[in-house]
Structures are given as C-alpha cells and as structure tokens.
Design an enzyme around this catalytic site. Structure first.
Site, PDB file in Angstrom:
ATOM      1  N   GLN A  53      91.663  34.515  13.966  1.00 29.16           N
ATOM      2  CA  GLN A  53      92.032  33.431  14.876  1.00 29.16           C
ATOM      3  C   GLN A  53      91.804  32.077  14.231  1.00 29.16           C
ATOM      4  O   GLN A  53      90.877  31.897  13.430  1.00 29.16           O
ATOM      5  CB  GLN A  53      91.176  33.493  16.147  1.00 29.16           C
ATOM      6  CG  GLN A  53      91.608  34.500  17.177  1.00 29.16           C
ATOM      7  CD  GLN A  53      90.695  34.440  18.384  1.00 29.16           C
ATOM      8  OE1 GLN A  53      89.530  34.856  18.311  1.00 29.16           O
ATOM      9  NE2 GLN A  53      91.198  33.915  19.482  1.00 29.16           N
ATOM     10  N   HIS A  72      71.838  36.656  21.682  1.00 29.45           N
ATOM     11  CA  HIS A  72      72.014  38.059  21.292  1.00 29.45           C
ATOM     12  C   HIS A  72      70.791  38.909  21.629  1.00 29.45           C
ATOM     13  O   HIS A  72      70.901  40.012  22.159  1.00 29.45           O
ATOM     14  CB  HIS A  72      72.310  38.148  19.796  1.00 29.45           C
ATOM     15  CG  HIS A  72      72.380  39.562  19.302  1.00 29.45           C
ATOM     16  ND1 HIS A  72      71.275  40.215  18.809  1.00 29.45           N
ATOM     17  CD2 HIS A  72      73.393  40.456  19.293  1.00 29.45           C
ATOM     18  CE1 HIS A  72      71.624  41.447  18.485  1.00 29.45           C
ATOM     19  NE2 HIS A  72      72.895  41.622  18.763  1.00 29.45           N
TER      20      HIS A  72
END
Length: 912
Positions: A207, A872
């Site tokens: 992307q 995370h």
C-alpha cells in the site's frame, strides 16, 4: 492490474498473482489472507483506504520449497501438548511443548523460505504492480490465511515493513514477509489456536504510505470492560507503529459510540486529537463494525492535510460474547448492544466453581432440567450458564434478597453488586396497577403474559407445598429421613438401568427419558432434609441475635456427617493409606504420572492391590467427574487420571496431623464444642432459648450434610445418560455420521435423532468444537455481565483506576489493559532473545513487540513501562487471557527478579 479470478489453484499463472485492493471484496480468504480481504471490503465500501495491491497466496505457494510440507506436517504432529491437531482432545492445563522442539522446526521453515528464490513470474508481477502505483514509498504487510479470524486476530504475528522505496526493496520485503510466516511466535500462536501449519498460506499487501501527522488504533468496543457501546482510541503524533508496538504512552480516549461524547481523555497535556477528529474516527469505526457485523480493531492514520485513512480492520477476538447470542451459532449482529433496556446476568457456572465452558449437550440438558417455570431466566453466552438478575434489582424486596444471598454465593460478586443499585438504568420500578379484566382483555396495554405467569407461580408453589410433609418428617424424625434418602438412592440406581440388548435409538430415548422421569422425583426425595437443616441454622442465627456474631455459627457446619462427597474423599484417603503399605503399589504411584497409571489400570496391569482397590472405588463413585454437572465431561470410570493423581498426592502426606481423616475429626470436635458454647450462652438468657438453640443446631448438623445428596443423585443420572450417549456416538461413528463418539456432546437430542436417520453431522460438530476450544482457552469469565457486554467487576476497577491516586511505597499504577488478577514472582526482561520465563512468572518489560509473544505463553501476567490499552502487548495479553498493566513508570527498575507481586489488570495496579 489483473483482477482476482474465482479461487485459482496454486501456480495457475500470473493472472492470479496480483490484484487491486479495491477488487478483493469477494476474494477467497485462502487466496488473499485476512488483512487483504478486510481491506478489500473496506475499499469496495468506499472507506478511505490507501491504494495498493495484493500479492496472492498463489505466489507464496509457487515460491515455497518442498521441504516446508514436511516441516509443517511435523509441527502439526506435535501440536500444543503432543497430541496433534487432528481433532483429538487436548488438555487445557498444558500450556506448551519445550521451546526447542517447536522453535527448531520453525527456524528450519524460516530458513528454507528465506533461502528460496523468488520465481521470475512472481517478481515480474510485483515489479509491474509497484510501477503502476507510481513507485513511491509503500508499506509491505503480511496477510496470512489464518489471520483476522473471528476467534484469533494474529495481531503482529507476521512481519510488516514500512517505507519501502524502489522495486528491489519491495521484492526483498515480500521475501521477508513470506519467511515471517515461520517465526517462532507465529508458529506458537497457530499451535495455541489449533490451526494447521499445513493449511496456512501468506499473501502480501503493498500500500501507498500515508504521511502521518497522527496515527493510532481504535476499538469499537471497550477491550478491557467489554462494553459494546464505547469506542476506545489510542493516538500519538507520527506513524501508528509506535502506538501498536507500545513504544510510546499514547493519548487514551474513551468515547460514547452513539453520541460521540468523550468519556475519558488525557489529563495535563494537549491531546493529539481534536473533538471533531475523535467523532470522525468513532463514526468510521462504527461504520466498519456494521460492515463486518462484529466489533472491530481498526488501525488509522490522519495525514498532514487532516484526512483520516483506515489501514487495517480486524475483529476483536477477546470480547466475552453478548448474553443474547446463541452460544451454538454466534456469527453476526452487533446492534443488540444498543438496546436501551440493559440487563444484568450472574454467572451460575462460576458459582459452581466451574470456569471452563459446558459442552452444547451439557447446556441443553441443564436447560431441560430446569425447565421454563419459575422466576429465573437463563442465557448461555460463552457456553456458560448465566441467570438474569434484572427483575430482582428493579424490585425493592428483590434487592434485599440479593444482598443477603450473594455474599453466601460469591463474595466477589457481592462486592461489586451495590454499584449496580446506584446505576439509574437499574432503578426500582414500581409494578403497574392491575387493570380490570374487561379493560385488560380489550385494551392494547393488557399484559398477555399474566395468565402464564400466574400458572407458573401456582405450579412452583405446588412444588414447594409438596415438599412440606417431608420437611416436617425431617424436622421431627431426622434418622428416619436419612434412611428414606438412602433407600431413594437404591431406587434411582435401579430406575436408571436400561434392559439389553438395546438399539442406538432406544439408548437415545432412554437418555432423554431420564430427564423426564427422575428430576422432579429426585428433588422431592433429596431436597427437604438439607433444606430443613439450613432453615434450622437460620433460626438459630435469629435466636442468637445479640448473643453471638453470625460468623461464629460457621464453625457449626464443620465436619458435617452424612455428606456423600466428604465420605467419598475419606474413602479415597483410606484407599491411598492401604496402597502406601504395599511397596509395589507405592513405587508405582510415586514414580509414574497419572496418565501412565491410568493406562496401566485400563490394561489391568496396575499392582494387584491398586487394581482391585481402584476398581472397587470406581464401582461406587465412577459416575463422578471433574466439572461433573456437564453431561459431556468424561466420568472417572472412563478417565481415572484425576483420581490417580490425588492418590499420588495423598501418598506424599508425611505429617499424620495433616491426614484428611484426622482433619475431619478435629473439625467435627470443634463444631460440637461450638454448639455447647452457644447453647450455654443462649441458656444464660433463658432456659427455653437455650433448648431451642440446641434443637436448631443439632438438626442443622444432622441434616445439613445432606446438601450434597441432590447433586450426587443428579450426577448419577447424568453419568448414565453420558454412558448411553457414548454408545450412540459409537454407532454414529460406524455409519460415518460423526468422526468420534464424543462428538455427540456437541449436538442435541433432536440432532442426534436426525443423525441416526443418516444425516451427516460432522460440519456442525466441527464449528461447535472450534467455539468450545476458543472458550476453553478463555481465562477470564465475567461474574456479573451486562447485556451490552460490560464485565461489571472490570468496569468498576477501570473506573477506579482512572481516578488520581497518591503514590504508595508498595504500589505501582498504570493503565488497565487486560482484566484479571495474578500473583507471582517478577521476571524483568529487557530483551526477549534468549529470555526464559517459568510458568506463572510475571513478565516485566519496558515494552513488547511481536518478538516477545512466545514469552506470553508461560507468563502469569504482564507489566510494561510503555504502551496503552491497544498496544501489541495488551492485545496479546488479552488473547492469552493473562492480566496486564501497561504504561507503568519505572517498572523495570522498581521491580526486581524474584519479587512476589500481584497484578490487577482491571484496576491497573501492581502491589507487593
């Protein structure tokens, strides 16, 4: 760029190698992976998604060397606890294999993939697609087929690479993404979630990079409290990777999803997001949730021009299921959480000491046993049984009853219950006046349920009145009632026998008939006596008001006679004592583990005294089990491992005073002494009161021990049902309807009847087993649960943590990140490479990224100096079900190795 063809076979040509993100809406998961598929759906729905393309799994499979198949097969053979991923039942107590076994294979897979050349057609496809994007900086991100699933997010398990510039860099990043499918953490995560290594593949998303002014993560439901009506946003200036990795302490916002009202914001500094940006992100998150039909974990970026972009959306996998959802088929819908009529549920299975889920057949049978009569409504979210308390909370007398009952049932629930009484959503509702029958029959306000409720009440009253004669008998002639109870056990055993031979259909009918023919009779035969015992205890408490404190009466219930469970435990102790006198038996029980002993018993080769003694014990108690109210759990007669382990432990008791029989005798002597003392104190007030107290306490001891008899008889009936259903399962295996006999416990009676007529039920069983396995791994179960998903206890602790607290010498405070409490020894880890945690140790780290994941498998809890609720480390801690507190200043210096601490992940505290 080429479009995705409808599920091409691996290696079918360059046309299936790359696809524009905007054309992936209906692409197969096996072709593009979870990340790309979700981005494709967002792009197709006109969400702001940075443009890019997907290199499909066809490219990965073309490049993968042949030896990977053998490595993956070997990993599947190992599984999490050595039993493989072939559908065999796994132990939820074993948290992993020795690291070198699994990690060595993962390293071989990683090295093989990294050394494999990129096929020319794959490289050409990547270079062409990249050139068509304009050849600027891109993000190269892994998209595994086992990723962003409803039951496992795989957050950070495979690698991603930012700011790759030039075709050479993009091709190199693709190769590194492929190799990351075989990192230690990814392999461990797949193993823990029961996902086959042979079936997984990896696509790659490329992307265009967004010039990030501010970035972060949002959850469309509160991941700590479970509340579905709140959006939680963590944000920081610069790229979002810093927030995701926990490298910064982000700005933390909580927003009411419906109104956009900010419920919590950072204090003492200028926030990184404006109110308008918070509302925009909340709206984008809500739209993504509606698109995917489930709460979402969304990564976002706001560029230097102020435009918001979504760079990832995946399901939140750690939320406890909503109460209204069907536990056997919860695949869609999230709008129920918006229901204004919020309800309260209490976890009944936790009150039974049962944290694990109940099999679908077990839930079905419990539902049939309790019926639909009475004031209680039940739901089964997360394959656990909850009872609704809302009508009682909204009623003045109901509140008083709950305040008396809850402390006896569960202290932790009782501690948070008063907060619900102050919540305006649960204010007392006065009952509406009854209207005349004519108006009720003709007006629209007529309550259609009046007659059924009246009928239910009269039926319940009839049942209770039917118990009164037996209660009177128990009060006047307790010894006679004891003999009646024993005779009932004999009648029940005879009633449960099925004449043989019997067909599978007859066995199934017999199992179902047991419910109809035994439950009501069982209640009438076994409940009156213990009820009288506890009523007499309550009467004694009232008579002793002002004379003795209520807790003084607790000693009266110690060492109760006639308790079938206590009698069973003492018989097992005596068996262990006798085996301890046999040198051969003692050697076997001290040298072999329970599984090995069980194998010898089933083969008939235990030492003679042990073989005969255990057979005799199981003939009397083999119908019992761990989590025995679940019909689907194997009975001790099938799997005696637990009993054999208890005998081994008993043989290690060296102090005679710690022997269970002596402890029981001391408890009984203590109870008798307390009764004499209380009777004397009451007699000092009046002779009549002393006599009444003596009568009440004597009856309490004579009859209170029978409290276990109803459950003992119910479990006897369940065990016979279990035995018959296993036989039905064996027949269904023979005909190919199910894969294993135990699959019957993932079906209900109607489905089994269909199966006996030849229908294939394997697909239904697989989906239900997957849900069951997910719930087996869940380590935090809400005691009190609201219909909007809120874990009441966690919400209270989180609210308290948000308040300012003075510094304390024995406490550190941070951000609540994963609810639960754990006590253990500290292990400070600054670098995960070569680090090792003993099971239950508390991992204390400056921050964590995906490379730390293997340590979570043995950690008892997590404490991080950096990070927020969506970093995370917090995400993975919730997935593994361990408490976590993040953003704790100086944690790695103030805590030391070996120090014993308690981590409260809902309160955000670390204490010692």
């Amino acid at each position: 760029m080429a479009s995705v063809s409808p599920a091409p076979e691996p290696g079918s040509g360059a046309g299936s190698l790359v696809a524009d993100l905007g054309r992936l809406e209906s692409a197969p998961l096996a072709l593009v992976g979870g990340k790309a598929l979700n981005l494709g759906r967002l792009a197709a729905a006109d969400f702001p998604v940075p443009p890019g393309f997907c290199l499909t799994t066809t490219a990965y499979r073309t490049a993968a060397p042949a030896e990977l198949d053998a490595i993956a097969a070997r990993l599947d053979g190992l599984g999490l606890d050595g039993t493989g991923l072939d559908g065999a039942e796994r132990s939820d107590g074993d948290r992993g294999l020795p690291d070198e076994d699994r990690d060595g294979l993962a390293r071989r897979g990683r090295e093989a993939m990294a050394a494999a050349p990129v096929p020319p057609d794959v490289e050409a496809a990547v270079r062409g697609a990249y050139a068509a994007m304009g050849s600027g900086p891109v993000a190269v991100r892994s998209s595994a087929t086992a990723e962003d699933l409803p039951f496992a997010s795989f957050a950070g398990q495979q690698d991603s690479f930012m700011d790759a510039v030039g075709a050479d860099a993009v091709v190199a990043a693709v190769r590194r993404c492929w190799a990351s499918l075989w990192t230690d953490r990814a392999v461990a995560y797949r193993t823990a979630n029961g996902i086959s290594h042979r079936e997984v593949g990896l696509a790659v998303v490329v992307q265009r990079m967004v010039d990030a002014g501010t970035a972060g993560v949002l959850f469309t439901a509160n991941p700590v409290t479970g509340t579905r009506t709140q959006t939680v946003i963590d944000a920081s200036h610069g790229p979002g990777q810093a927030v995701v990795s926990g490298a910064v302490n982000p700005d933390h916002f909580v927003v009411d999803s419906a109104s956009g009202r900010i419920l919590q914001r950072p204090q003492g500094r200028a926030p990184s997001l404006t109110e308008a940006q918070l509302r925009e992100l909340t709206a984008l998150g809500g739209a993504a949730q509606r698109l995917f039909g489930a709460p979402q974990d969304v990564e976002w970026v706001i560029d230097s021009g102020g435009k918001a972009w979504l760079t990832q959306s995946r399901p939140i996998t750690t939320l406890y299921p909503l109460p209204e959802e069907d536990p056997l088929d919860r695949q869609s819908g999230t709008d129920r959480a918006a229901d204004a009529d919020t309800r309260v549920y209490l976890c009944g299975t936790l009150l039974q000491g049962l944290t694990r889920p109940i099999t679908p057949m077990g839930l079905s049978v419990l539902g049939l046993m309790r019926g639909t009569k009475g004031p209680w409504k039940y739901v089964n979210p997360g394959l656990r049984m909850y009872v609704e308390l809302t009508p009682f909370i909204r009623n003045k007398s109901g509140r008083k009853a709950m305040m008396r009952m809850l402390p006896l049932a569960d202290g932790r629930s009782a501690a948070v219950f008063p907060a619900l009484l102050d919540d305006p959503r649960f204010s007392i509702v006065k009952p509406a006046r009854r209207k005349s029958s004519r108006k009720a029959s003709g007006g629209k306000d007529a309550p259609a349920r009046t007659q059924p409720k009246s009928t239910e009440s009269s039926q319940s009253l009839g049942l209770y009145l039917g118990l009164l004669p037996a209660m009177v008998r128990a009060l006047l002639w307790p010894d006679l009632e004891l003999r009646r109870a024993r005779r009932y056990q004999d009648r029940l055993a005879a009633q449960l026998v099925l004449p043989l031979p019997a067909t599978a259909a007859r066995r199934l009918q017999h199992a179902e008939d047991i419910l109809v023919t035994t439950v009501n009779g069982l209640i009438r035969a076994t409940l009156p006596a213990p009820s009288v015992g506890y009523l007499m205890l309550a009467a004694a408490r009232r008579l002793l008001r002002g004379i003795a404190k209520p807790r003084e009466l607790e000693a009266v219930l110690r060492g109760l006679p006639h308790n079938v469970t206590t009698i069973m435990d003492l018989e097992l102790w005596h068996l262990a004592v006798s085996l301890g006198r046999d040198p051969e038996a003692r050697r076997a029980f001290t040298e072999l583990n329970p599984g090995e002993l069980a194998a010898l018993y089933k083969a008939g080769t235990l030492p003679a005294s042990a073989q005969a003694g255990l057979r005799k014990f199981l003939s009397k108690y083999g119908h019992r089990a761990v989590a025995e109210i679940d019909l689907g759990m194997p009975r001790w007669s099938e799997e005696p491992d637990h009993l054999l382990g208890m005998i081994s432990n008993y043989l290690r008791v060296e102090d005679p005073e710690q022997a269970p029989d002596r402890q029981f005798a001391r408890a009984a002597d203590h109870a008798e002494a307390r009764i004499s003392e209380l009777v004397e104190r009451a007699g000092s007030k009046s002779r009549l009161r002393g006599r009444l107290v003596a009568l009440c306490l004597r009856r309490a001891r004579q009859l209170g021990g029978l409290r276990e008899l109803p459950k003992f008889c119910i479990v006897t009936a369940l065990a016979e049902m279990h035995r018959q259903l296993v036989a039905v399962g064996a027949e269904l295996v023979r005909t190919g309807t199910v894969a294993a006999a135990g699959d019957v416990f993932f079906l209900d009676f109607d489905e089994l009847r269909v199966g006996l007529r030849g229908a294939d039920l394997k697909g239904i069983v697989v989906s239900r087993r997957r849900l069951y396995d997910v719930e087996l791994r869940r380590r935090r179960v809400p005691r009190l649960l609201l219909s909007d998903g809120t874990d009441v206890e966690a919400a209270m602790m989180a609210a308290a943590a948000a308040l300012p607290h003075p510094a304390a010498a024995d406490r550190l405070t941070g951000t609540p990140a994963s609810a639960g409490t754990a006590t253990g020894k500290v292990r400070v880890v600054m670098d995960p490479v070569g680090a090792h945690l003993e099971p239950g140790e508390i991992l204390v780290a400056p921050s964590t990224d995906p490379g730390w994941t293997p340590l979570f498998m043995t950690a008892g809890a997590l404490v991080m100096e950096m990070g927020g609720v969506i970093s995370h480390g917090a995400v993975v801690a919730r997935e593994y079900g361990i408490p976590a507190v993040v953003g704790v200043p100086d944690a790695t210096t103030r805590l030391r190795d070996g120090q014993s601490i308690t981590v409260d992940g809902a309160a955000g505290t670390v204490t010692w």
